[in-house]
Design a protein around this motif. Structure first.
Motif, PDB file in Angstrom:
ATOM      1  N   SER A 189       0.816  -1.212   0.000  1.00 12.66           N
ATOM      2  CA  SER A 189       0.000   0.000   0.000  1.00 12.66           C
ATOM      3  C   SER A 189       0.847   1.259   0.000  1.00 12.66           C
ATOM      4  CB  SER A 189      -0.926   0.001   1.226  1.00 12.66           C
ATOM      5  OG  SER A 189      -1.832  -1.076   1.181  1.00 12.66           O
ATOM      6  N   ALA A 190       2.040   1.167   0.592  1.00 12.26           N
ATOM      7  CA  ALA A 190       2.921   2.340   0.692  1.00 12.26           C
ATOM      8  C   ALA A 190       3.658   2.630  -0.605  1.00 12.26           C
ATOM      9  CB  ALA A 190       3.922   2.141   1.825  1.00 12.26           C
ATOM     10  N   THR A 191       3.584   1.711  -1.569  1.00 11.92           N
ATOM     11  CA  THR A 191       4.338   1.883  -2.812  1.00 11.92           C
ATOM     12  C   THR A 191       3.432   1.666  -4.022  1.00 11.92           C
ATOM     13  OG1 THR A 191       5.028  -0.434  -2.571  1.00 11.92           O
ATOM     14  CG2 THR A 191       6.577   1.268  -1.844  1.00 11.92           C
ATOM     15  N   PRO A 192       2.509   2.607  -4.258  1.00  8.84           N
ATOM     16  CA  PRO A 192       1.636   2.453  -5.422  1.00  8.84           C
ATOM     17  C   PRO A 192       2.370   2.704  -6.736  1.00  8.84           C
ATOM     18  CG  PRO A 192       1.241   4.565  -4.366  1.00  8.84           C
ATOM     19  CD  PRO A 192       2.195   3.813  -3.482  1.00  8.84           C
ATOM     20  N   ASP A 193       3.501   3.419  -6.673  1.00  7.82           N
ATOM     21  CA  ASP A 193       4.258   3.727  -7.885  1.00  7.82           C
ATOM     22  C   ASP A 193       5.337   2.669  -8.115  1.00  7.82           C
ATOM     23  OD1 ASP A 193       2.781   6.112  -8.239  1.00  7.82           O
ATOM     24  OD2 ASP A 193       4.070   7.124  -6.786  1.00  7.82           O
ATOM     25  N   ALA A 194       6.053   2.822  -9.211  1.00  5.43           N
ATOM     26  CA  ALA A 194       7.081   1.864  -9.587  1.00  5.43           C
ATOM     27  C   ALA A 194       8.190   1.826  -8.537  1.00  5.43           C
ATOM     28  CB  ALA A 194       7.664   2.240 -10.942  1.00  5.43           C
ATOM     29  N   ALA A 213       1.190  -8.246  -8.355  1.00  2.00           N
ATOM     30  CA  ALA A 213       0.668  -6.885  -8.447  1.00  2.00           C
ATOM     31  C   ALA A 213       1.224  -6.135  -9.642  1.00  2.00           C
ATOM     32  CB  ALA A 213       0.981  -6.122  -7.162  1.00  2.00           C
ATOM     33  N   ARG A 214       2.507  -6.329  -9.928  1.00  2.00           N
ATOM     34  CA  ARG A 214       3.163  -5.558 -10.992  1.00  2.00           C
ATOM     35  C   ARG A 214       3.068  -6.239 -12.351  1.00  2.00           C
ATOM     36  NH1 ARG A 214       3.754  -0.854  -8.093  1.00  2.00           N
ATOM     37  NH2 ARG A 214       4.429  -1.411  -5.998  1.00  2.00           N
ATOM     38  N   HIS A 215       2.906  -7.532 -12.339  1.00  3.05           N
ATOM     39  CA  HIS A 215       2.918  -8.292 -13.593  1.00  3.05           C
ATOM     40  C   HIS A 215       2.002  -9.501 -13.416  1.00  3.05           C
ATOM     41  CE1 HIS A 215       5.629 -10.003 -17.057  1.00  3.05           C
ATOM     42  NE2 HIS A 215       4.352 -10.032 -17.337  1.00  3.05           N
ATOM     43  N   PRO A 216       0.686  -9.294 -13.463  1.00  2.78           N
ATOM     44  CA  PRO A 216      -0.272 -10.349 -13.116  1.00  2.78           C
ATOM     45  C   PRO A 216      -0.069 -11.662 -13.862  1.00  2.78           C
ATOM     46  CG  PRO A 216      -1.387  -8.245 -13.397  1.00  2.78           C
ATOM     47  CD  PRO A 216       0.028  -8.044 -13.851  1.00  2.78           C
ATOM     48  N   LEU A 241      13.293 -14.968  -8.305  1.00  2.00           N
ATOM     49  CA  LEU A 241      13.977 -13.701  -8.579  1.00  2.00           C
ATOM     50  C   LEU A 241      13.860 -13.313 -10.051  1.00  2.00           C
ATOM     51  CD1 LEU A 241      17.213 -14.024  -6.406  1.00  2.00           C
ATOM     52  CD2 LEU A 241      15.146 -12.705  -5.916  1.00  2.00           C
ATOM     53  N   GLU A 242      13.922 -14.288 -10.935  1.00  2.00           N
ATOM     54  CA  GLU A 242      13.768 -13.985 -12.359  1.00  2.00           C
ATOM     55  C   GLU A 242      12.367 -13.443 -12.645  1.00  2.00           C
ATOM     56  OE1 GLU A 242      14.814 -17.748 -14.003  1.00  2.00           O
ATOM     57  OE2 GLU A 242      16.906 -17.160 -14.379  1.00  2.00           O
ATOM     58  N   ALA A 243      11.351 -14.020 -12.002  1.00  2.00           N
ATOM     59  CA  ALA A 243       9.987 -13.522 -12.180  1.00  2.00           C
ATOM     60  C   ALA A 243       9.842 -12.112 -11.621  1.00  2.00           C
ATOM     61  CB  ALA A 243       8.992 -14.468 -11.496  1.00  2.00           C
ATOM     62  N   LEU A 244      10.473 -11.847 -10.480  1.00  2.00           N
ATOM     63  CA  LEU A 244      10.427 -10.503  -9.892  1.00  2.00           C
ATOM     64  C   LEU A 244      11.165  -9.512 -10.776  1.00  2.00           C
ATOM     65  CD1 LEU A 244       9.633  -8.710  -7.505  1.00  2.00           C
ATOM     66  CD2 LEU A 244      11.766  -9.398  -6.381  1.00  2.00           C
ATOM     67  N   HIS A 245      12.306  -9.909 -11.316  1.00  2.00           N
ATOM     68  CA  HIS A 245      13.077  -9.066 -12.229  1.00  2.00           C
ATOM     69  C   HIS A 245      12.220  -8.656 -13.428  1.00  2.00           C
ATOM     70  CE1 HIS A 245      16.084  -8.546 -15.562  1.00  2.00           C
ATOM     71  NE2 HIS A 245      16.737  -7.887 -14.629  1.00  2.00           N
ATOM     72  N   ALA A 246      11.496  -9.620 -13.985  1.00  2.00           N
ATOM     73  CA  ALA A 246      10.636  -9.329 -15.130  1.00  2.00           C
ATOM     74  C   ALA A 246       9.484  -8.406 -14.732  1.00  2.00           C
ATOM     75  CB  ALA A 246      10.099 -10.626 -15.720  1.00  2.00           C
ATOM     76  N   ALA A 247       8.888  -8.664 -13.565  1.00  2.00           N
ATOM     77  CA  ALA A 247       7.748  -7.861 -13.122  1.00  2.00           C
ATOM     78  C   ALA A 247       8.133  -6.416 -12.853  1.00  2.00           C
ATOM     79  CB  ALA A 247       7.144  -8.480 -11.862  1.00  2.00           C
ATOM     80  N   LEU A 248       9.373  -6.198 -12.432  1.00  2.00           N
ATOM     81  CA  LEU A 248       9.854  -4.850 -12.110  1.00  2.00           C
ATOM     82  C   LEU A 248      10.558  -4.182 -13.291  1.00  2.00           C
ATOM     83  CD1 LEU A 248      11.298  -5.468  -8.524  1.00  2.00           C
ATOM     84  CD2 LEU A 248       9.070  -4.513  -9.142  1.00  2.00           C
ATOM     85  N   GLY A 249      10.481  -4.777 -14.445  1.00  2.00           N
ATOM     86  CA  GLY A 249      11.141  -4.187 -15.608  1.00  2.00           C
ATOM     87  C   GLY A 249      12.648  -4.136 -15.457  1.00  2.00           C
ATOM     88  N   GLY A 250      13.202  -5.082 -14.725  1.00  2.00           N
ATOM     89  CA  GLY A 250      14.644  -5.152 -14.544  1.00  2.00           C
ATOM     90  C   GLY A 250      15.173  -4.433 -13.312  1.00  2.00           C
ATOM     91  N   ALA A 251      14.305  -3.758 -12.557  1.00  2.00           N
ATOM     92  CA  ALA A 251      14.752  -2.944 -11.415  1.00  2.00           C
ATOM     93  C   ALA A 251      14.905  -3.786 -10.153  1.00  2.00           C
ATOM     94  CB  ALA A 251      13.797  -1.790 -11.179  1.00  2.00           C
ATOM     95  N   LEU A 252      15.784  -4.763 -10.230  1.00  2.00           N
ATOM     96  CA  LEU A 252      16.094  -5.656  -9.117  1.00  2.00           C
ATOM     97  C   LEU A 252      17.602  -5.840  -9.058  1.00  2.00           C
ATOM     98  CD1 LEU A 252      15.377  -7.786  -6.913  1.00  2.00           C
ATOM     99  CD2 LEU A 252      15.190  -9.464  -8.775  1.00  2.00           C
ATOM    100  N   ALA A 253      18.179  -5.693  -7.873  1.00  2.00           N
ATOM    101  CA  ALA A 253      19.623  -5.853  -7.720  1.00  2.00           C
ATOM    102  C   ALA A 253      19.936  -6.535  -6.401  1.00  2.00           C
ATOM    103  CB  ALA A 253      20.339  -4.502  -7.790  1.00  2.00           C
ATOM    104  N   PRO A 257      17.321   0.547 -15.182  1.00  2.00           N
ATOM    105  CA  PRO A 257      15.913   0.927 -15.023  1.00  2.00           C
ATOM    106  C   PRO A 257      15.556   1.389 -13.603  1.00  2.00           C
ATOM    107  CG  PRO A 257      16.104  -1.424 -14.789  1.00  2.00           C
ATOM    108  CD  PRO A 257      17.500  -0.915 -15.039  1.00  2.00           C
ATOM    109  N   PHE A 258      16.576   1.660 -12.771  1.00  2.00           N
ATOM    110  CA  PHE A 258      16.315   2.024 -11.375  1.00  2.00           C
ATOM    111  C   PHE A 258      15.912   3.493 -11.217  1.00  2.00           C
ATOM    112  CE2 PHE A 258      19.443  -1.405 -11.509  1.00  2.00           C
ATOM    113  CZ  PHE A 258      18.818  -2.367 -10.726  1.00  2.00           C
ATOM    114  N   ALA A 259      16.485   4.355 -12.044  1.00  2.00           N
ATOM    115  CA  ALA A 259      16.263   5.798 -11.905  1.00  2.00           C
ATOM    116  C   ALA A 259      14.779   6.137 -11.968  1.00  2.00           C
ATOM    117  CB  ALA A 259      17.017   6.550 -13.003  1.00  2.00           C
ATOM    118  N   GLY A 260      14.351   7.029 -11.077  1.00  2.00           N
ATOM    119  CA  GLY A 260      12.971   7.490 -11.063  1.00  2.00           C
ATOM    120  C   GLY A 260      12.011   6.605 -10.292  1.00  2.00           C
ATOM    121  N   ARG A 261      12.490   5.504  -9.750  1.00  2.00           N
ATOM    122  CA  ARG A 261      11.630   4.599  -8.996  1.00  2.00           C
ATOM    123  C   ARG A 261      11.786   4.825  -7.490  1.00  2.00           C
ATOM    124  NH1 ARG A 261      10.059  -0.515 -11.609  1.00  2.00           N
ATOM    125  NH2 ARG A 261      10.336  -0.302 -13.860  1.00  2.00           N
ATOM    126  N   ILE A 262      10.907   4.222  -6.723  1.00  2.00           N
ATOM    127  CA  ILE A 262      10.997   4.265  -5.258  1.00  2.00           C
ATOM    128  C   ILE A 262      11.931   3.145  -4.813  1.00  2.00           C
ATOM    129  CG2 ILE A 262       9.729   3.984  -3.096  1.00  2.00           C
ATOM    130  CD1 ILE A 262       7.228   4.996  -4.581  1.00  2.00           C
TER     131      ILE A 262
END
Length: 311
Positions: free
Chosen positions: A58-63, A295-298, A94-106, A236-241
């Motif tokens: 709920s605290a992170t509705p944005d990317a 939530a990010r990639h149903p 982790l691969e599924a999360l990476h895809a759901a976040l558009g690569g913004a996983l480290a 793809p991290f820039a501009g995200r929370i």
């Protein structure tokens, strides 16, 4: 008179929820701006509640951009660094999360990149190793500076000589530092600490940092907060929370950096922390990851039984 609806977040230590709009105890309407709400939450102890995962979502509705430690966060801590057990479904999750976040996983870790690859081969995921002294992003690799390698080798040699004859203390040389583990002999923590402090004498670029039954010498220029800040400057991290997840004292720099950059930290397990949220264990973190994936990639779901390739 009907009270206005409010979206509220409970923070430990508050006598009432922090809301976008609400009523004070006299019945007078009050409002909290987005800025004051963020400031309020940043100065409260970590949120710990049964539905913490829902609160985080709920605290992170944005990317969002997810940065995560490895030992004690993605995998359970073991008696020796080489004895950890990686759950078979972790790489696929982790691969599924990476895809759901558009690569913004480290992965942001004190281990070397080579060590992470040996345990968890996910080459598309960014990794900063040795507390940020080495870096891999979009398959571009940066190695540690040469003088740090030489100094770290000498420090490891010194502390190994000092602790010779102490088989229950494990000296772990690293490319840009050295760790002394005393998990097998907690009563020798002071001995390990003194030996490593003595070993870095004269190496002004290095400092010692305490962890869970370990003390580590590392470059002063290398910390997880700096590593996160650097990644937040590139796609793809820039501009995200930014959200940093860790479990130890060495992760506090990362929690503070995420906070400064407009995000927050999540600590795994108990202990004093500057992280805003606390999850009780690694299983709860996996639940959060799976919720993020949905939530990010149903269409994406973890694949626990997928065959894994090896490096």
């Amino acid at each position: 008179m009907e009270r206005p609806a409010a979206q509220c977040i409970w923070a430990a230590g508050l006598s009432r929820p922090a809301c976008g709009m609400g009523w004070d105890f006299s019945g007078t309407p009050w409002a909290v701006t987005a800025l004051s709400l963020r400031t309020l939450l940043q100065h409260q102890p970590a949120v710990t509640m049964p539905d913490t995962v829902s609160a985080i979502l709920s605290a992170t509705p944005d990317a969002v951009a997810i940065f995560t430690d490895f030992d004690g966060t993605l995998v359970e801590i073991a008696p020796r660094p080489d004895a950890i057990v990686v759950p078979p479904e972790l790489a696929s999750r982790l691969e599924a999360l990476h895809a759901a976040l558009g690569g913004a996983l480290a992965i942001v870790t004190g281990r070397t990149i080579a060590a992470i690859d040996a345990f968890l081969f996910v080459p598309d995921i960014s990794v900063t190793g040795s507390h940020g002294a080495e870096w891999r992003h979009e398959h571009h690799v940066e190695r540690p500076l040469g003088h740090l390698l030489a100094d770290a080798a000498e420090i490891a040699h010194r502390v190994s000589d000092t602790l010779n004859g102490q088989p229950d203390l494990l000296v772990e040389p690293k490319p840009t530092g050295v760790a002394v583990h005393y998990r097998a002999a907690p009563e020798k923590g002071a001995l390990a600490h003194a030996a490593l402090v003595r070993a870095i004498d004269g190496f002004n670029d290095f400092q010692t940092v305490d962890g869970k039954k370990v003390i580590e010498a590392r470059p002063k220029s290398a910390d997880k907060g700096s590593a996160i800040a650097r990644l937040m400057q590139v796609k793809p991290f820039a501009g995200r929370i930014p959200i940093f997840i860790g479990d130890d004292v060495t992760d506090e720099d990362g929690f503070a950096a995420a906070d400064r950059l407009g995000g927050f930290g999540i600590r795994i397990g108990e202990g004093e922390t500057h992280a805003r949220y606390v999850l009780p264990d690694i299983a709860a973190l996996y639940t959060y990851f799976d919720a993020l994936i949905t939530a990010r990639h149903p269409a994406a779901t973890p694949h626990p039984n997928r065959e894994r390739s090896t490096p």
